[in-house]
Design a protein around this motif. Structure first.
Motif, PDB file in Angstrom:
ATOM      1  N   GLY A 104     -18.705 -44.786 107.680  1.00 18.61           N
ATOM      2  CA  GLY A 104     -20.038 -44.648 106.984  1.00 18.61           C
ATOM      3  C   GLY A 104     -19.987 -45.209 105.684  1.00 18.61           C
ATOM      4  O   GLY A 104     -19.194 -45.785 105.209  1.00 18.61           O
ATOM      5  N   ALA A 124     -28.738 -45.656 110.598  1.00 19.87           N
ATOM      6  CA  ALA A 124     -27.851 -44.894 110.413  1.00 19.87           C
ATOM      7  C   ALA A 124     -28.191 -43.458 110.027  1.00 19.87           C
ATOM      8  O   ALA A 124     -29.360 -42.956 110.198  1.00 19.87           O
ATOM      9  CB  ALA A 124     -27.089 -45.128 108.867  1.00 19.87           C
ATOM     10  N   ALA A 247     -23.716 -41.885 108.171  1.00 20.92           N
ATOM     11  CA  ALA A 247     -22.823 -42.222 109.300  1.00 20.92           C
ATOM     12  C   ALA A 247     -23.442 -43.331 109.804  1.00 20.92           C
ATOM     13  O   ALA A 247     -24.425 -43.370 110.397  1.00 20.92           O
ATOM     14  CB  ALA A 247     -22.683 -40.792 110.157  1.00 20.92           C
ATOM     15  N   GLN A 426     -19.393 -37.886 112.683  1.00 20.83           N
ATOM     16  CA  GLN A 426     -20.036 -39.038 113.641  1.00 20.83           C
ATOM     17  C   GLN A 426     -21.253 -38.267 114.320  1.00 20.83           C
ATOM     18  O   GLN A 426     -20.927 -37.392 115.116  1.00 20.83           O
ATOM     19  CB  GLN A 426     -19.166 -39.748 114.302  1.00 20.83           C
TER      20      GLN A 426
END
Length: 603
Positions: A104, A124, A247, A426
């Protein structure tokens, strides 16, 4: 990319006699606009399909009437170190893949997220960055709540904030002063450097165990520079409590969509599992075909080993311009195998130091508990009664979910091992779509075509059908961890063999750049001297290694290399994006944006 010994290139033009297929003037198919191969478009070779090579290709794809581009990478997938890998037991882990190289980024990585979101349609996911450094009451600290160690170093932390301002004021001087000398210069406690600063530097840069030698100026930049800042400085705890990180969505889908995007105008072709092993510049053979760059390429297998016979599909191709979007070591090897690097290239590229690290992705809870602090321990709290500290303790008790974990080697705390808890980091483990929640692109429009760990490079990858978005936080025994063992030369220090073999999911070696002070004395200031698009060597270099090892810098470097050839900078209207691009282009190409792309003379 890397090179291997080959025979001398024929000078009589009889390439077929050597069993190597020679392409014509262009070696490219018809462009989307119907122009013939003889149309005078710039023929550009890009070596490397990581974020820098793909950014350069995207820029050039926006001008199909001007550029004819080939992108070659010896890896089986695009993305460079931004790769995704299939998990072996999706039902157990509540996810079918991991991003195993790049995780990330900071929200200030504006070019990265503009590319992902506005161009490709991916989103994201915000995540709170929690760190867990050290093991045991005397050495543990975190940004989530003040520990006894933070309390012990409170005076050093406050002074560190003042020193960052001094470094910013005299940045050219501190660019060549390594962090360990800077700490001695300002008389910081040695333990403060070993327990807090060095592991923090390793987290920032992925510097392996070279953290003592990085430039003090680049450390200051990640705290204070609006285009590179990763964390907010805190006088109370060094890092501001739980900053927001982004992330990434599934990178195999991102880069698969990126590949399709740059090929859709018909003037860019991307080919993976193809190695460029020799480059000749300014030779008679190249000039005979009206170009400057002669490249010898061949196919490689899944292990990136050269194929032989007809399967090798060896080619000789001529280009007008070359963008080397490979690491500095590989670029130097490829040039050395051909007509050779210039003395400037040899000096600048040869100064970049790399170390080999290995990552072990696993589910060994016992190993993690043995070496790291996974649980909130009230006994580690600093003896503080103020309202802010009490609030932090209460938050940690309910919300402790560390993402980054670092262990210092007790025989020398300046050297470390680091881990990620990927289940915490994640978003797919929480049931978030692999394209991102609220993404404009749909999962079916972005298959995991570049995913590793499948029989046929993504074609048999599962696509989320096993995931349960309502599943609660799994126990640590079902978490996916990734432990990074730094610097192969120090392998006798590693505890890698303690990880239960039956719990290892993936083991992967990585070539990591060291951000030592010499890099900022002898490489970064002289990148402009070897970037000679359109003149001299007709070669430009791109990659995060040219400044600092960040995805955002890699993208800026690729856009800059293409822009130097006359390509477009796609985000010129977005000031937050353009700020870093202008700075990078000025530093590495010694030039400013074209008049139509800037506002004012100095912009």
């Amino acid at each position: 990319m890397s090179s291997s010994p080959t025979s001398t290139l024929p000078t009589n033009g009889n390439a077929q006699a050597n069993g190597v297929k020679a392409n014509g003037v262009n070696g490219h198919s018809k462009a989307a606009n119907g122009s013939s191969p003889n149309t005078k478009r710039k023929r550009v070779l890009i070596i490397g399909a990581g974020c820098s090579g793909m950014s350069a290709a995207y820029s050039l794809s926006l001008s199909p009437e001007e550029f004819d581009v080939k992108v070659y990478d010896r890896s089986p997938s695009t993305g460079g170190s931004a790769t995704s890998t299939q998990l072996p037991d999706p039902k157990r882990f509540n996810a079918d893949y991991i991003n195993d190289g790049v995780q990330g980024a900071s929200p200030v990585f504006h070019n990265t997220f503009k590319m992902f979101d506005k161009v490709l349609g991916f989103q994201a996911t915000e995540v709170g960055l929690q760190i867990s450094f050290g093991k045991g009451k005397e050495t543990f600290w975190s940004n989530v709540f003040p520990s006894e160690l933070v309390e012990h170093f409170s005076a050093d932390i406050k002074k560190f904030g003042r020193v960052l301002q001094h470094i910013k004021r005299f940045e050219p001087i501190f660019a060549v002063i390594p962090v360990d000398r800077m700490l001695k210069l300002f008389r910081f406690s040695p333990d403060f450097g070993e327990r807090m600063v060095f592991p923090l530097v390793a987290l920032f840069f992925g510097t392996g165990n070279e953290t003592k030698h990085i430039s003090s100026a680049i450390l200051e930049r990640v705290f204070l520079d609006p285009s590179m800042r990763l964390f907010e400085f805190s006088e109370e705890s060094l890092l501001a409590s739980v900053p927001t990180m982004m992330a990434f969505p599934e990178l195999s889908r991102v880069y698969g969509a990126w590949r399709r995007k740059i090929e859709e105008n018909g003037n860019v072709a991307v080919e993976t599992s193809r190695e460029v092993y020799e480059i000749h510049r300014g030779t008679k053979e190249a000039k005979k075909q009206g170009g400057h760059i002669l490249a010898k390429t061949r196919r490689v297998n899944a292990k990136e080993e050269p194929l032989t016979g007809p399967d090798a599909d060896e080619r000789i191709e001529v280009f007008d311009e070359l963008i080397m979007a490979a690491d500095a070591d590989s670029a130097l090897k490829i040039l050395s195998a051909g007509s050779g690097p210039t003395w400037r290239e040899r000096k600048v590229l040869g100064n970049v130091l790399y170390k080999w690290d290995v990552t072990v992705t696993h589910s060994d809870e016992e190993y993690m508990r043995r070496h790291y602090e996974l649980d909130y321990q009230p006994a580690y709290n600093a003896k503080r009664e103020d309202a802010d500290s009490k609030k932090a303790f209460e938050y940690a008790e309910k919300n402790w979910r560390p993402l980054y974990l670092i262990k210092m080697y007790e025989k020398d705390p300046a050297f470390i091992e680091m881990s990620f808890d990927l289940t915490h980091y994640q978003p797919q483990f929480q049931g978030t779509s692999p394209v991102g929640s609220g993404a404009r692109i749909k999962e079916g429009q972005a298959p995991p075509s570049e995913r590793e760990g499948t029989t046929s490079q993504g074609k048999e990858a599962t696509t989320g059908q096993h995931l349960d978005p309502d599943q609660k936080e799994p126990s640590y025994s079902d978490h996916v961890f990734q432990t990074i063992y730094l610097n192969k030369e120090m392998s006798d220090w590693w505890t890698k063999d303690e990880v239960a073999k039956e719990k290892v999911i993936l083991e992967k070696w990585w070539k990591q750049q060291s951000h030592r002070w010499q890099h900022y004395a002898f490489t970064v200031p002289f990148m402009w001297a070897i970037n000679q698009a359109g003149s001299g060597t007709h070669t430009s270099f791109a990659g995060a290694w040219s400044l600092v090892n960040m995805h955002e810098v890699g993208i800026a470097s690729g856009f800059s290399a293409a822009y130097a050839l006359g390509g477009k900078y796609p985000f010129k209207e977005d000031e937050e994006c353009a700020r870093l691009f202008r700075l990078y282009y000025a530093l590495s190409h010694m030039s400013r944006m074209r008049g139509e792309d800037r506002k004012g003379f100095f912009a």
